[in-house]
Design a protein around this motif. Structure first.
Motif, PDB file in Angstrom:
ATOM      1  N   ASP A  22     -14.986   1.884   5.389  1.00 35.02           N
ATOM      2  CA  ASP A  22     -14.042   3.187   4.596  1.00 35.02           C
ATOM      3  C   ASP A  22     -12.477   3.458   5.010  1.00 35.02           C
ATOM      4  O   ASP A  22     -11.756   3.994   4.332  1.00 35.02           O
ATOM      5  N   GLU A  23     -12.958   3.713   6.557  1.00 35.89           N
ATOM      6  CA  GLU A  23     -11.703   3.537   7.283  1.00 35.89           C
ATOM      7  C   GLU A  23     -10.687   2.415   6.970  1.00 35.89           C
ATOM      8  O   GLU A  23      -9.331   3.005   6.583  1.00 35.89           O
ATOM      9  N   LYS A  24     -11.451   1.234   6.616  1.00 32.45           N
ATOM     10  CA  LYS A  24      -9.917   0.270   6.477  1.00 32.45           C
ATOM     11  C   LYS A  24     -10.211   0.083   4.759  1.00 32.45           C
ATOM     12  O   LYS A  24      -8.666   0.122   4.564  1.00 32.45           O
ATOM     13  N   PHE A  25     -10.554   1.082   3.619  1.00 30.37           N
ATOM     14  CA  PHE A  25     -10.158   0.910   2.576  1.00 30.37           C
ATOM     15  C   PHE A  25      -8.728   1.840   2.327  1.00 30.37           C
ATOM     16  O   PHE A  25      -8.059   2.088   1.701  1.00 30.37           O
ATOM     17  N   LEU A  26      -9.128   3.101   3.284  1.00 29.11           N
ATOM     18  CA  LEU A  26      -7.618   3.643   3.316  1.00 29.11           C
ATOM     19  C   LEU A  26      -6.834   3.355   3.567  1.00 29.11           C
ATOM     20  O   LEU A  26      -5.464   3.395   2.945  1.00 29.11           O
ATOM     21  N   GLU A  27      -6.530   2.711   5.059  1.00 30.45           N
ATOM     22  CA  GLU A  27      -5.898   1.683   5.596  1.00 30.45           C
ATOM     23  C   GLU A  27      -4.916   0.447   4.301  1.00 30.45           C
ATOM     24  O   GLU A  27      -4.071   0.893   4.619  1.00 30.45           O
ATOM     25  N   ASP A  28      -6.038   0.020   3.788  1.00 26.66           N
ATOM     26  CA  ASP A  28      -5.376  -0.767   2.484  1.00 26.66           C
ATOM     27  C   ASP A  28      -4.456  -0.123   1.436  1.00 26.66           C
ATOM     28  O   ASP A  28      -3.470  -0.782   1.226  1.00 26.66           O
ATOM     29  N   LEU A  29      -5.866   1.103   0.997  1.00 22.72           N
ATOM     30  CA  LEU A  29      -4.591   1.832  -0.463  1.00 22.72           C
ATOM     31  C   LEU A  29      -3.450   2.246   0.490  1.00 22.72           C
ATOM     32  O   LEU A  29      -2.715   2.486  -0.237  1.00 22.72           O
ATOM     33  N   ARG A  30      -3.585   2.553   0.980  1.00 27.63           N
ATOM     34  CA  ARG A  30      -1.777   3.531   1.574  1.00 27.63           C
ATOM     35  C   ARG A  30      -1.298   1.517   2.038  1.00 27.63           C
ATOM     36  O   ARG A  30       0.512   2.029   1.688  1.00 27.63           O
ATOM     37  N   SER A  31      -1.439   0.388   2.083  1.00 25.93           N
ATOM     38  CA  SER A  31      -0.693  -0.357   2.215  1.00 25.93           C
ATOM     39  C   SER A  31      -0.318  -0.601   1.347  1.00 25.93           C
ATOM     40  O   SER A  31       0.685  -1.294   0.717  1.00 25.93           O
ATOM     41  N   VAL A  32      -0.964  -0.612  -0.531  1.00 25.13           N
ATOM     42  CA  VAL A  32      -0.583  -1.451  -1.704  1.00 25.13           C
ATOM     43  C   VAL A  32      -0.119  -0.031  -2.177  1.00 25.13           C
ATOM     44  O   VAL A  32       0.874  -0.669  -2.962  1.00 25.13           O
ATOM     45  N   MET A  33      -0.175   1.078  -2.335  1.00 28.03           N
ATOM     46  CA  MET A  33       0.071   1.862  -2.388  1.00 28.03           C
ATOM     47  C   MET A  33       1.976   1.765  -1.586  1.00 28.03           C
ATOM     48  O   MET A  33       3.123   3.064  -2.287  1.00 28.03           O
ATOM     49  N   SER A  34       1.637   1.879  -1.146  1.00 28.04           N
ATOM     50  CA  SER A  34       3.600   1.785   0.007  1.00 28.04           C
ATOM     51  C   SER A  34       4.986   0.495  -0.735  1.00 28.04           C
ATOM     52  O   SER A  34       5.186   0.832  -0.598  1.00 28.04           O
ATOM     53  N   THR A  35       3.734  -0.330  -2.217  1.00 28.17           N
ATOM     54  CA  THR A  35       5.217  -1.091  -2.627  1.00 28.17           C
ATOM     55  C   THR A  35       4.648  -0.849  -4.349  1.00 28.17           C
ATOM     56  O   THR A  35       3.651   0.083  -4.727  1.00 28.17           O
ATOM     57  N   GLU A  36       5.905  -0.897  -4.642  1.00 26.40           N
ATOM     58  CA  GLU A  36       6.007  -0.722  -5.758  1.00 26.40           C
ATOM     59  C   GLU A  36       5.041  -1.991  -6.910  1.00 26.40           C
ATOM     60  O   GLU A  36       4.330  -1.161  -8.179  1.00 26.40           O
ATOM     61  N   GLU A  37       4.757  -2.628  -6.273  1.00 24.03           N
ATOM     62  CA  GLU A  37       3.694  -3.489  -7.413  1.00 24.03           C
ATOM     63  C   GLU A  37       2.295  -3.302  -7.160  1.00 24.03           C
ATOM     64  O   GLU A  37       1.541  -3.039  -7.693  1.00 24.03           O
ATOM     65  N   GLY A  38       2.174  -2.249  -5.794  1.00 30.30           N
ATOM     66  CA  GLY A  38       1.111  -1.946  -5.675  1.00 30.30           C
ATOM     67  C   GLY A  38       0.662  -0.681  -6.571  1.00 30.30           C
ATOM     68  O   GLY A  38      -0.622  -0.702  -7.586  1.00 30.30           O
ATOM     69  N   ARG A  40       1.806  -0.343  -9.268  1.00 30.46           N
ATOM     70  CA  ARG A  40       2.062  -0.096 -10.801  1.00 30.46           C
ATOM     71  C   ARG A  40       0.397  -1.038 -10.531  1.00 30.46           C
ATOM     72  O   ARG A  40      -0.028  -0.393 -12.016  1.00 30.46           O
ATOM     73  N   PHE A  41      -0.335  -1.868 -10.142  1.00 26.10           N
ATOM     74  CA  PHE A  41      -1.586  -2.530 -10.006  1.00 26.10           C
ATOM     75  C   PHE A  41      -2.863  -1.062 -10.034  1.00 26.10           C
ATOM     76  O   PHE A  41      -3.112  -1.259 -11.225  1.00 26.10           O
ATOM     77  N   PHE A  42      -2.116  -0.126  -8.960  1.00 19.04           N
ATOM     78  CA  PHE A  42      -3.021   1.097  -9.403  1.00 19.04           C
ATOM     79  C   PHE A  42      -2.718   1.926 -10.533  1.00 19.04           C
ATOM     80  O   PHE A  42      -4.415   2.160 -10.763  1.00 19.04           O
ATOM     81  N   SER A  43      -2.027   2.126 -10.517  1.00 20.44           N
ATOM     82  CA  SER A  43      -1.310   2.498 -12.099  1.00 20.44           C
ATOM     83  C   SER A  43      -2.423   2.091 -13.046  1.00 20.44           C
ATOM     84  O   SER A  43      -2.684   2.634 -14.195  1.00 20.44           O
ATOM     85  N   TRP A  44      -2.046   0.698 -13.641  1.00 25.59           N
ATOM     86  CA  TRP A  44      -2.749  -0.323 -14.494  1.00 25.59           C
ATOM     87  C   TRP A  44      -4.546  -0.119 -14.695  1.00 25.59           C
ATOM     88  O   TRP A  44      -4.945   0.502 -15.381  1.00 25.59           O
ATOM     89  N   GLY A  86       0.039  10.821  -0.178  1.00 25.30           N
ATOM     90  CA  GLY A  86      -1.215   9.582  -0.679  1.00 25.30           C
ATOM     91  C   GLY A  86      -0.941  10.745  -2.025  1.00 25.30           C
ATOM     92  O   GLY A  86      -0.603   9.744  -3.119  1.00 25.30           O
ATOM     93  N   ILE A  87      -0.837  12.192  -1.957  1.00 29.02           N
ATOM     94  CA  ILE A  87      -0.428  12.578  -2.978  1.00 29.02           C
ATOM     95  C   ILE A  87       0.804  12.158  -3.225  1.00 29.02           C
ATOM     96  O   ILE A  87       0.805  11.586  -4.591  1.00 29.02           O
ATOM     97  N   LYS A  88       2.108  12.204  -3.018  1.00 28.04           N
ATOM     98  CA  LYS A  88       3.307  11.957  -2.924  1.00 28.04           C
ATOM     99  C   LYS A  88       3.203  10.166  -4.084  1.00 28.04           C
ATOM    100  O   LYS A  88       3.753  10.219  -4.753  1.00 28.04           O
ATOM    101  N   LEU A  89       2.836  10.051  -3.058  1.00 27.01           N
ATOM    102  CA  LEU A  89       2.887   8.266  -3.384  1.00 27.01           C
ATOM    103  C   LEU A  89       1.680   7.832  -5.470  1.00 27.01           C
ATOM    104  O   LEU A  89       2.496   7.554  -6.021  1.00 27.01           O
ATOM    105  N   ARG A  90       1.310   8.900  -4.953  1.00 26.82           N
ATOM    106  CA  ARG A  90       0.237   8.386  -6.384  1.00 26.82           C
ATOM    107  C   ARG A  90       0.881   9.532  -7.947  1.00 26.82           C
ATOM    108  O   ARG A  90       1.757   8.901  -8.592  1.00 26.82           O
ATOM    109  N   HIS A  91       1.277  10.266  -7.348  1.00 24.50           N
ATOM    110  CA  HIS A  91       2.394  11.509  -8.376  1.00 24.50           C
ATOM    111  C   HIS A  91       3.191   9.903  -8.481  1.00 24.50           C
ATOM    112  O   HIS A  91       4.232   9.552  -9.723  1.00 24.50           O
ATOM    113  N   GLN A  92       3.897   9.519  -7.479  1.00 22.45           N
ATOM    114  CA  GLN A  92       4.918   8.729  -7.646  1.00 22.45           C
ATOM    115  C   GLN A  92       4.757   7.452  -8.651  1.00 22.45           C
ATOM    116  O   GLN A  92       5.299   6.517  -9.763  1.00 22.45           O
ATOM    117  N   ALA A  93       3.437   6.607  -8.203  1.00 26.14           N
ATOM    118  CA  ALA A  93       3.093   5.938  -9.026  1.00 26.14           C
ATOM    119  C   ALA A  93       2.737   6.284 -10.598  1.00 26.14           C
ATOM    120  O   ALA A  93       2.991   4.862 -11.296  1.00 26.14           O
TER     121      ALA A  93
END
Length: 117
Positions: A22-38, A40-44, A86-93
């Protein structure tokens, strides 16, 4: 209960492993959400969950839709667990995905106007 060591039981090992995953997942999610492509993929993926749609048809499809919405809720809660960032990144996405949808729709309209399909 089986013991792997003197102190560590199988159950405790499973719990600790899940916690670390779970800790690794949250690190990975932060990394994914820090890029425009990530984002966009999350939003899709998120858009496919139907999280924002509430339709009840009164048949077995309701259970499928509910299952998808639960996944959407998990994604929202995961992002929100990253705190304000995370909330800001989700809204940005979400904003970026809306803009992307409008750009694509505009391109399609322009192609149709020009007679291209």
């Amino acid at each position: 209960m089986k013991q792997i060591g003197e102190v560590l039981t199988e159950q405790k090992l499973k719990e600790l492993t899940i916690q670390k995953l779970d800790e690794k997942f949250l690190e990975d999610l932060r990394s994914v959400m820090s890029t425009e492509e990530g984002r966009r993929f999350f939003s899709w993926i998120f858009s496919r969950t139907g999280f924002n749609n509430v339709f009840v048809k009164g048949n077995s499809q309701d259970f499928v839709a509910l299952g998808k919405r639960v996944i959407g809720a998990d994604l929202v809660f995961a992002c929100d667990s990253l705190d304000i960032e995370g909330i800001k990144l989700r809204h940005q996405a979400e904003i970026e995905y809306i803009i992307l949808q409008k750009c694509i729709a505009s391109e399609i309209v322009n192609q149709y106007r020009k007679g291209e399909k």
